[in-house]
Design a protein around this motif. Structure first.
Motif, short mmCIF file in Angstrom:
data_model
loop_
_atom_site.label_atom_id
_atom_site.label_comp_id
_atom_site.label_asym_id
_atom_site.label_seq_id
_atom_site.Cartn_x
_atom_site.Cartn_y
_atom_site.Cartn_z
N TYR A 116 0.83 -1.20 0.00
CA TYR A 116 0.00 0.00 0.00
C TYR A 116 0.87 1.25 0.00
CZ TYR A 116 -3.21 3.62 1.60
OH TYR A 116 -3.93 4.78 1.71
N GLU A 117 1.90 1.27 0.84
CA GLU A 117 2.76 2.45 0.94
C GLU A 117 3.45 2.74 -0.39
OE1 GLU A 117 2.70 -0.04 3.04
OE2 GLU A 117 1.80 0.92 4.80
N GLU A 118 3.96 1.69 -1.03
CA GLU A 118 4.66 1.90 -2.31
C GLU A 118 3.68 2.34 -3.39
OE1 GLU A 118 7.91 -0.34 -5.21
OE2 GLU A 118 6.62 -1.55 -3.89
N LEU A 119 2.48 1.76 -3.38
CA LEU A 119 1.47 2.15 -4.36
C LEU A 119 1.11 3.62 -4.21
CD1 LEU A 119 -0.49 1.20 -6.60
CD2 LEU A 119 -2.15 0.70 -4.79
N VAL A 120 0.90 4.08 -2.98
CA VAL A 120 0.58 5.48 -2.73
C VAL A 120 1.70 6.37 -3.24
CG1 VAL A 120 0.26 7.23 -0.94
CG2 VAL A 120 -0.93 5.04 -0.77
N THR A 121 2.93 6.01 -2.92
CA THR A 121 4.08 6.84 -3.29
C THR A 121 4.22 6.97 -4.79
OG1 THR A 121 5.26 6.18 -1.28
CG2 THR A 121 6.57 7.09 -3.09
N ARG A 122 4.14 5.83 -5.50
CA ARG A 122 4.35 5.85 -6.96
C ARG A 122 3.20 6.55 -7.68
NH1 ARG A 122 9.35 5.62 -6.30
NH2 ARG A 122 10.19 3.60 -5.61
N VAL A 123 1.98 6.30 -7.24
CA VAL A 123 0.82 6.92 -7.89
C VAL A 123 0.85 8.43 -7.68
CG1 VAL A 123 -1.68 7.18 -7.76
CG2 VAL A 123 -0.67 4.91 -7.87
N GLN A 124 1.13 8.86 -6.47
CA GLN A 124 1.17 10.30 -6.21
C GLN A 124 2.29 10.98 -6.99
OE1 GLN A 124 1.40 10.64 -1.93
NE2 GLN A 124 -0.83 10.46 -1.67
N ALA A 125 3.43 10.32 -7.09
CA ALA A 125 4.55 10.90 -7.85
C ALA A 125 4.19 11.02 -9.33
CB ALA A 125 5.80 10.05 -7.66
N ALA A 126 3.60 9.96 -9.90
CA ALA A 126 3.22 9.99 -11.30
C ALA A 126 2.13 11.03 -11.56
CB ALA A 126 2.74 8.61 -11.75
N ALA A 127 1.18 11.14 -10.63
CA ALA A 127 0.10 12.12 -10.78
C ALA A 127 0.64 13.54 -10.71
CB ALA A 127 -0.95 11.90 -9.70
N ALA A 128 1.57 13.78 -9.79
CA ALA A 128 2.16 15.11 -9.67
C ALA A 128 2.92 15.48 -10.94
CB ALA A 128 3.09 15.16 -8.46
#
Length: 427
Positions: A116-128
């Motif tokens: 979950y933590e890695e998913l949040v990090t990668r998705v937020q980075a890609a979205a930003a």
């Protein structure tokens, strides 16, 4: 801000797992997973066609996506939809794969099993990153071209039915109407486009085979700028080198051409291989050329069945053109339509080789006289397919030739999600 996420997952168990985790992300709006690469690209193209603002900020590509390999899917999305952040989900988190994913255009990599933590990090980075790119470029429609230009594949039911002539004239018609047009010779072992247009050029489509990232500059170096204004990407002079053009290479080339040209016409010849099968699959419209005789029509039926078995195109998505038509022949267009299960073009090309002989023998098909009934029929076909502009109709607010062509033939929409099986290619 809400982050829109589109997962592309070919494995049902993985899809459920990813969907569950995505539903827990803060400020996220996950879409239902798409199950294959074709559906993913068609969905993105449909959204881009409605409005660039409709595109998701993040696309998650699972390693088991198919039929196109995951890295090729990422490359395609990055090329056609450059402001969408793509993240690869894979069990192989090695530095080598990470580097390959970045080279393909991915904005991150998530290892399996999912965290979950890695998913949040990668998705937020890609979205930003996606939001930043769109803000920087002003979110203008002139920047995000979405699905790009129109691609038409022309194939013959058998050798000698006139597929190259049809492809050349369709391209000339599109260019004459003001469209920026490319003509590609993907009859890799026996291509004759150069002979029809009096061209001697040392570069060919094979020169792009070893290029991992086909930039506009690289593409331009391989394209011959013809005096008619056409951009020509020619078949190799040495037919055996055609094997170097794989389905991966063909996919890259068609995608790059689609972004650069308004119209791309591809001569696929009469023999299917991995490259031209990919071109038929990617094309917005496919024209199958036949003559009104038993052998050629049987060949057309065989080709339609081959495309269906390879799951690259359905019969109803194919337009059959009857060439060398004569009112006295027993085989008429309605019969061809019933036998092949395809849509037959409203126009049939008359059997009048005398009109063509001078231009063919001189290798200057661009000099074919405007009063030629063959030329008039083929340029009318270009209008039916929507390859020519109609300035008068557009100025009056009526339907353009492009609209009429789409309506007449039910052209495959890039939002069509009818293909969900695995695609193969015939050698």
């Amino acid at each position: 801000m809400t982050t829109r996420i589109l997962p592309a997952v070919g494995d049902a168990d993985a899809a459920r797992s990813i969907t569950t985790l995505l539903s827990q992300l803060p400020d996220a709006e996950p879409a239902s997973p798409v199950g294959d690469s074709t559906t993913l690209l068609d969905t993105l193209a449909r959204l881009a066609g409605e409005s660039i603002d409709e595109l998701p900020e993040v696309v998650l590509v699972h390693e088991r996506i198919g039929p196109v390999p995951a890295l090729e899917v990422i490359r395609e999305v990055a090329l056609r939809f450059p402001a969408v952040g793509v993240v690869l989900i894979t069990a192989d988190a090695s530095p080598g794969l990470f580097s390959a994913a970045m080279d393909s255009g991915a904005r991150g990599l998530i290892g399996l099993p999912l965290s979950y933590e890695e998913l949040v990090t990668r998705v937020q980075a890609a979205a930003a990153w996606s939001v930043g790119v769109r803000r920087h470029l002003g979110q203008g429609n002139d920047v995000f071209t979405g699905p790009g230009g129109t691609v038409v594949a022309v194939a013959g039911s058998k050798g000698g039915v006139g597929a190259t002539l049809v492809a050349v004239q369709l391209a000339l018609a599109a260019r004459a109407s003001g469209q920026n047009t490319a003509l590609v010779d993907m009859d890799l072992q026996a291509g004759d486009v150069a002979s029809y247009l009096d061209v001697q050029f040392r570069r060919s489509i094979v020169d792009l085979a070893d290029i991992q990232d086909i930039s506009p500059r690289v593409l331009q170096d391989a394209v011959f700028n013809h005096q008619t204004g056409l951009g020509l990407l020619l078949a190799p002079g040495e037919g055996e080198r055609g094997e170097e053009v794989t389905d991966r290479v063909a996919r890259q080339i068609v995608s790059a051409l689609r972004q650069r040209y308004q119209v791309v016409v591809i001569d696929c010849g009469a023999q299917m291989n991995a490259a031209n099968a990919t071109a038929v699959e990617m094309a917005d419209a496919a024209v199958l050329v036949t003559t009104p005789d038993v052998v050629a029509v049987r060949g057309a039926k065989r080709m339609v069945r081959l495309w269906d078995r390879l799951q690259i195109r359905k019969a109803e998505e194919t337009v059959t053109l009857v060439n060398r038509y004569n009112r006295t022949t027993e085989i008429q267009p309605p019969l061809v339509e019933r036998i092949t299960g395809t849509r037959v073009a409203r126009v049939a090309v008359p059997a009048n080789f005398k009109e063509l002989q001078g231009a063919v023998d001189a290798g200057r098909m661009q000099d074919l006289e405007s009063k030629s009934t063959v030329k008039q029929a083929l340029w009318a076909l270009a209008g039916e397919l929507g390859l020519v502009k109609s300035a008068e109709n557009e100025g009056k607010g009526g339907k353009s030739a492009n609209d009429r062509g789409s309506l007449a033939f039910g052209r495959r929409s890039r939002g069509d999600t009818s293909r969900d099986g695995k695609r193969g290619t015939g050698g």
